[in-house]
Design an enzyme around this catalytic site. Sequence first.
Site, PDB file in Angstrom:
ATOM      1  N   LYS A 165       0.627  -1.012  -0.025  1.00 14.05           N
ATOM      2  CA  LYS A 165       0.297  -0.144  -0.401  1.00 14.05           C
ATOM      3  C   LYS A 165       0.938   0.967  -0.546  1.00 14.05           C
ATOM      4  CE  LYS A 165      -3.848  -2.665   1.103  1.00 14.05           C
ATOM      5  NZ  LYS A 165      -4.589  -2.562   0.232  1.00 14.05           N
ATOM      6  N   HIS A 284      -7.243 -13.770  -6.994  1.00 13.88           N
ATOM      7  CA  HIS A 284      -7.694 -12.256  -6.370  1.00 13.88           C
ATOM      8  C   HIS A 284      -9.420 -12.777  -6.284  1.00 13.88           C
ATOM      9  CE1 HIS A 284      -9.496  -8.077  -4.794  1.00 13.88           C
ATOM     10  NE2 HIS A 284      -7.667  -8.878  -3.624  1.00 13.88           N
TER      11      HIS A 284
END
EC number: 4.1.1.39
Length: 465
Positions: A165, A284
């Site tokens: 992130k 994902h």
Amino acid sequence: VGFKAGVKDYKLTYYTPDYETKDTDILAAFRVTPQPGVPPEEAGAAVAAESSTGTWTTVWTDGLTSLDRYKGRCYHIEPVAGEENQFIAYVAYPLDLFEEGSVTNMFTSIVGNVFGFKALRALRLEDLRIPPAYVKTFQGPPHGIQVERDKLNKYGRPLLGCTIKPKLGLSAKNYGRAVYECLRGGLDFTKDDENVNSQPFMRWRDRFLFCAEALYKAQAETGEIKGHYLNATAGTCEEMIKRAVFARELGVPIVMHDYLTGGFTANTSLAHYCRDNGLLLHIHRAMHAVIDRQKNHGIHFRVLAKALRMSGGDHIHSGTVVGKLEGEREITLGFVDLLRDDFIEKDRSRGIYFTQDWVSLPGVLPVASGGIHVWHMPALTEIFGDDSVLQFGGGTLGHPWGNAPGAVANRVALEACVQARNEGRDLAREGNEIIREASKWSPELAAACEVWKEIKFEFEAMDTL
């Protein structure tokens, strides 16, 4: 002409309560909410018809085929406890309705037009039984759990990951730097965020190069095998394979794909490439909640998980039970077993409507990710067991001293929990105590414990039985 034109009730042809299901049938459990005035038998039969051979009126060409051989059949209906106008309709589909080795074709039939059907207020596919005869037409996961452990040389504990992130906006070099810090600190994997593909601020090739450099540097320092999930998802299948080829040329161990937004056809192609070329494949599930979060309409995630095991993937995100994202414990554990085990018994208390035999198709590692931190480690270790990947994004990068100490804190917490479990301690009851003890000799863990001691994400789960 010899055929009777006109419209007749679906239930006359497609509701067959005395049908004995065959071992080769694909079985589906649908949660049906009929429109007012539509009897459940008619609604169930309509689902069977519209997702197999039927159309709204009798057609002349019905006489040119054998409906008995090819039609879907609604063979059982039961009311849903606690809901007024909801029923579980069980439908059996003959195997010949489906193309071999194509999840795409299976879904086009079973969850195609029928979901827009006017006679139904809502429709949800709760579970599918895939017969061994059909399972055997799929390659499945490129490698599976055991081969992955052997490639990584890591046994007897869950694997640790971290999503880098901020998910968008870093340059390739700074991104690689974050990867290096996390891996050096003790994580097994770092991960591209699902929406990192190839944007103006960071093109895919630059990211792949810097991440590979970070990986090799961290491996040399720690003596452990490291991985970074390089997201190969792209706008075309050709571009996706091109990225996977480049990853293989760099010698990295694992790539990644967003299987729902990328599509099952692309995913299956990538899974085949990964097996042929020794790459692990991380999956994902971006977009899953659009499909699976409504209780009365859509597709339950356990079906999407089964479909992924058929299409192919070595890891898949599967909720945390304890973090910031949806997931009720028993139901989550139900589809975690469907991902990992070879044979799963029917168990309605965990939402499993059918016994499923995977006939030696490799297993998939469930990935717990989303709003988890060191205080969750005992619960995660207990709930998911050794065969899982625990992913802490903010829970690593949010450490007050930076990424590497954040990684150290997670690794120390994990090793402490695994050791305590192996010594026979009860992680559910003594979890906090175990973490506190470990933090006495790990300043990194102590700092993490301090930062996240008050954080909770507590809402009622939507995904109840």
